[in-house]
Motif scaffolding. Structure first.
Motif, short mmCIF file in Angstrom:
data_model
loop_
_atom_site.label_atom_id
_atom_site.label_comp_id
_atom_site.label_asym_id
_atom_site.label_seq_id
_atom_site.Cartn_x
_atom_site.Cartn_y
_atom_site.Cartn_z
N GLY A 35 -38.55 3.36 13.05
CA GLY A 35 -37.70 4.27 12.30
C GLY A 35 -37.87 4.23 10.80
N PHE A 36 -38.74 3.38 10.28
CA PHE A 36 -39.03 3.38 8.85
C PHE A 36 -40.11 4.44 8.62
N THR A 37 -39.71 5.65 8.24
CA THR A 37 -40.67 6.75 8.18
C THR A 37 -41.04 7.16 6.76
N ARG A 38 -40.31 6.67 5.79
CA ARG A 38 -40.58 7.07 4.40
C ARG A 38 -41.32 5.96 3.67
N PHE A 39 -42.17 6.38 2.75
CA PHE A 39 -43.02 5.46 2.00
C PHE A 39 -42.22 4.28 1.44
N GLU A 40 -41.11 4.58 0.78
CA GLU A 40 -40.31 3.54 0.14
C GLU A 40 -39.74 2.55 1.16
N GLN A 41 -39.35 3.05 2.33
CA GLN A 41 -38.83 2.18 3.38
C GLN A 41 -39.91 1.22 3.88
N HIS A 63 -57.07 9.68 10.69
CA HIS A 63 -57.52 9.39 12.05
C HIS A 63 -56.57 9.96 13.11
N GLY A 64 -55.58 10.73 12.69
CA GLY A 64 -54.69 11.38 13.64
C GLY A 64 -53.69 10.46 14.31
N ILE A 65 -53.41 9.30 13.70
CA ILE A 65 -52.46 8.35 14.24
C ILE A 65 -51.05 8.67 13.74
N LEU A 66 -50.95 9.05 12.47
CA LEU A 66 -49.69 9.45 11.86
C LEU A 66 -49.83 10.88 11.37
N GLU A 67 -48.69 11.55 11.29
CA GLU A 67 -48.63 12.88 10.70
C GLU A 67 -47.70 12.80 9.49
N ARG A 68 -48.11 13.42 8.41
CA ARG A 68 -47.30 13.47 7.19
C ARG A 68 -46.47 14.75 7.22
N ARG A 69 -45.13 14.61 7.07
CA ARG A 69 -44.24 15.78 7.08
C ARG A 69 -43.37 15.76 5.83
N PRO A 70 -43.25 16.90 5.16
CA PRO A 70 -42.37 16.94 3.99
C PRO A 70 -40.91 16.79 4.42
N TYR A 71 -40.12 16.08 3.59
CA TYR A 71 -38.70 15.93 3.93
C TYR A 71 -37.77 16.45 2.85
N ASP A 72 -38.30 16.94 1.74
CA ASP A 72 -37.47 17.65 0.77
C ASP A 72 -38.36 18.57 -0.06
N ARG A 73 -37.76 19.26 -1.01
CA ARG A 73 -38.51 20.25 -1.79
C ARG A 73 -39.52 19.60 -2.72
#
Length: 161
Positions: A35-41, A63-73
């Protein structure tokens, strides 16, 4: 120092190591799956440098292991496991079972896993996809597959590595 490239070896272990063999990668995957999904976490939990974390996250995304998704503007992203990444968590759970057995010491395992289906505390064990029996090293033969580097006719078993 340049990392050795294992991606072209005719060995699934080597190819997997090429993707997650650097020591931070499994720990990053552990954190994302927890559940730690943000860079800072992730950075705060691991105590990893921003530069190394950025490199590892980019590698896992590439390598398609993680997907980067925006979470704010702002240009901020969170990282989520892809289907490919989720399957790697099973590998990490097998590593946990080994570590719990051989390295946990008197204190015991640092985390426990409760199985959703039966609600019991358990650990992962590989089983045969055909018959359901356990698959331990002594229970299997390693044979050349269609992508093997072993030329046809040079034997039916591949020596254990």
């Amino acid at each position: 120092m340049q990392r050795t490239n294992y991606s072209e070896m005719a060995c699934s272990i080597a190819r997997t190591l090429d993707v997650i063999g650097e020591p931070w990668s499994p720990l990053i995957l552990r954190d994302v799956s927890a559940g730690f999904t943000r860079f800072e976490q992730i950075q705060a939990d691991l105590g990893i440098s921003r530069k190394v974390l950025t490199e590892r996250l980019n590698h896992l995304v590439d390598h398609g292991i993680l997907e980067r998704r925006p979470y704010d503007r702002r240009p901020r992203h969170e990282y989520v496991l892809t289907a490919k990444g989720t399957e790697l968590i099973t590998l990490l759970m097998v590593m946990v079972a080994w570590g719990d057995k051989w390295l946990a010491g008197e204190a015991g395992p640092p985390v426990l896993y409760r199985h959703h289906a039966c609600h019991e505390i358990s650990h992962v064990e590989p089983h045969c996809s055909h018959c359901g029996e356990p698959m331990r090293p002594q229970d299997v033969d390693v044979l050349p597959g269609p992508g093997s580097a072993v030329p046809p006719g040079l034997g039916t078993a591949v020596p254990a590595r």
